[in-house]
Design an enzyme around this catalytic site. Sequence first.
Site, PDB file in Angstrom:
ATOM      1  N   SER A   1     -10.626 -13.888 -13.620  1.00 40.97           N
ATOM      2  CA  SER A   1     -11.387 -12.354 -14.571  1.00 40.97           C
ATOM      3  C   SER A   1     -10.970 -10.613 -14.655  1.00 40.97           C
ATOM      4  CB  SER A   1     -12.895 -12.009 -14.313  1.00 40.97           C
ATOM      5  OG  SER A   1     -12.974 -11.262 -12.993  1.00 40.97           O
TER       6      SER A   1
ATOM      7  N   LYS B   1     -14.926  -5.645 -10.728  1.00 42.19           N
ATOM      8  CA  LYS B   1     -14.639  -5.818 -12.751  1.00 42.19           C
ATOM      9  C   LYS B   1     -14.974  -3.393 -12.757  1.00 42.19           C
ATOM     10  CE  LYS B   1     -16.531  -9.327 -13.885  1.00 42.19           C
ATOM     11  NZ  LYS B   1     -15.928 -10.118 -13.354  1.00 42.19           N
TER      12      LYS B   1
END
Length: 122
Positions: free
Chosen positions: A34, A71
């Site tokens: 990701s 993230k």
Amino acid sequence: AGVPVTSEENIEGYIRMDRTLSDGHFFLRVDGESMKDKAILDGDCVLIRQTEYIEDGQIGAFRLNGEVTLKTFERTSAGIFLMPANPDFAPIPVTEYDDFQVIGSVKMVIRSLEGGYDIEPA
């Protein structure tokens, strides 16, 4: 990275670092793709500086509803989002109903190009 995974105390080993980095720092191994567009790849080790506060736009490790993810932190007028760096993954909204914690900010990425890391067993 990737989708959030169940958080467990799982020490694989230790990497020797300069003493100035030892207090309040630890490594996490990346599992997933990701964050690939920020050059953080599956299998990388990221150095995390423990902190309860993170700036908008910083990459960090977060605990969300008992799971840990890596993230980019983004705060907008619409709320807080954990942003992936891969178009195959959706942003993760953080609501007032979520159990959310900033674990720390990413300070370094270590990537082994030849067959693993020199990690001492725990």
